[in-house]
Design a protein around this motif. Structure first.
Motif, PDB file in Angstrom:
ATOM      1  N   UNK A  75       0.820  -1.216   0.000  1.00  0.00           N
ATOM      2  CA  UNK A  75       0.000   0.000   0.000  1.00  0.00           C
ATOM      3  C   UNK A  75       0.854   1.268   0.000  1.00  0.00           C
ATOM      4  N   UNK A  76       2.004   1.175   0.639  1.00  0.00           N
ATOM      5  CA  UNK A  76       2.953   2.297   0.634  1.00  0.00           C
ATOM      6  C   UNK A  76       3.325   2.631  -0.817  1.00  0.00           C
ATOM      7  N   UNK A  83      10.802   7.555   1.969  1.00  0.00           N
ATOM      8  CA  UNK A  83      10.429   7.990   3.317  1.00  0.00           C
ATOM      9  C   UNK A  83      10.817   9.463   3.548  1.00  0.00           C
ATOM     10  N   UNK A  84      12.010   9.820   3.143  1.00  0.00           N
ATOM     11  CA  UNK A  84      12.443  11.224   3.282  1.00  0.00           C
ATOM     12  C   UNK A  84      11.559  12.144   2.452  1.00  0.00           C
ATOM     13  N   UNK A 127       6.376  15.867   1.551  1.00  0.00           N
ATOM     14  CA  UNK A 127       4.968  15.912   1.199  1.00  0.00           C
ATOM     15  C   UNK A 127       4.119  16.323   2.394  1.00  0.00           C
ATOM     16  N   UNK A 128       4.413  15.754   3.526  1.00  0.00           N
ATOM     17  CA  UNK A 128       3.655  16.063   4.738  1.00  0.00           C
ATOM     18  C   UNK A 128       3.745  17.566   5.047  1.00  0.00           C
ATOM     19  N   UNK A 133       1.604   9.663  10.690  1.00  0.00           N
ATOM     20  CA  UNK A 133       1.709   8.444  11.493  1.00  0.00           C
ATOM     21  C   UNK A 133       2.579   7.414  10.781  1.00  0.00           C
ATOM     22  N   UNK A 134       2.307   7.193   9.500  1.00  0.00           N
ATOM     23  CA  UNK A 134       3.105   6.256   8.705  1.00  0.00           C
ATOM     24  C   UNK A 134       4.561   6.722   8.696  1.00  0.00           C
ATOM     25  N   UNK A 135       4.738   8.025   8.527  1.00  0.00           N
ATOM     26  CA  UNK A 135       6.095   8.585   8.527  1.00  0.00           C
ATOM     27  C   UNK A 135       6.797   8.304   9.861  1.00  0.00           C
TER      28      UNK A 135
END
Ligand code: 1PW
Length: 215
Positions: A32-33, A113-114, A119-120, A197-199
């Motif tokens: 899903x990621x 991830x970075x 994006x966040x 949260x995922x981050x």
């Protein structure tokens, strides 16, 4: 018509995909990621050609992870947690400098991830922006605060040029296909905590295993 309606890109759908990332015991599903990232790439590409240079690298990295997931050791790649454990236990990660495992799942995911942090930060700026806010400035500020620290000068320059030609806030909201500005703000308010949260879970996992600087 209904058919055209269905094909329209929707940021809501992408963000919903990220919601599926978390398992009951807070593991992160790679499938899903990666699907979430596929959607983000589509979004970037719909913002204009300048973004293809940026999205190309994400596409490469998505493909590396998909290949692991579909490969003979795919069962170890179901979650980020199982991937990291499997690769570390079997010495499949270059820890100090690039060597015999330059494209491990762990180092590849770290790059995405970075970028997710960028994006966040960007979405949070967009959420709290006003009509006359500039997307290029929000995007650049978010980038300078996060991902840029991991990029060499040439990439920073190229990224800065891409931000400069970003469409304005109205076009941006239109491409997101969520509805009026108020709806966008609502959707972002919903989606950002989940991306965070995922981050954070990924960040903690990498920090605990001392993997935040993987070459
Ligand atoms: C508007 C929404 C945008 C959110 C998506 C952000 C995606 C950011 C991708 C930036 C990529 C710039 C060009 C590639 C640089 C690579 O060198 C770098 N990759 C990333 C994802 O930062 C590092 O990867 P590498 O060279 O160590 O394999």
């Amino acid at each position: 018509s209904a058919v055209i309606e269905e094909q329209k890109f929707s940021l809501q759908e992408v963000l919903d995909t990220f919601k599926l990332c978390l398992s009951e015991n807070q593991d992160v599903y790679v499938e899903h990621y990666v699907a979430g990232w596929r959607g983000l790439v589509k979004f970037m590409n719909s913002l204009g050609n300048v973004f293809t240079f940026i999205s190309k690298d994400a596409v490469n990295k998505i493909q590396i992870l998909v290949n692991f997931l579909n490969g003979e050791n795919g069962s170890h790649y179901v979650t980020i947690q199982s991937m990291v454990k499997y690769e570390l236990d079997n010495q499949l990660v270059d820890l100090e400098k690039r060597g015999s495992h330059p494209e491990s799942g762990s180092r590849t995911l770290l790059r995405l991830h970075r970028a997710l942090r960028w994006l966040e930060l960007f979405l949070e700026r967009l959420r709290t922006s006003t009509e006359d806010s500039k997307t290029s400035v929000m995007c650049a500020d978010a980038y300078n605060e996060s991902l840029s620290q991991h990029h060499p000068w040439v990439i920073r320059k190229a990224a800065g040029m891409a931000f400069y030609v970003l469409p304005g806030r109205p076009t941006f909201f239109e491409v997101m296909n969520v509805g009026g500005a108020e709806k966008v703000v609502d959707m972002l308010g919903d989606a950002i905590p989940m991306i965070s949260k995922v981050y954070q879970i990924t960040e903690d996992l990498y920090a605990q295993n001392n993997l935040l600087e993987l070459p």
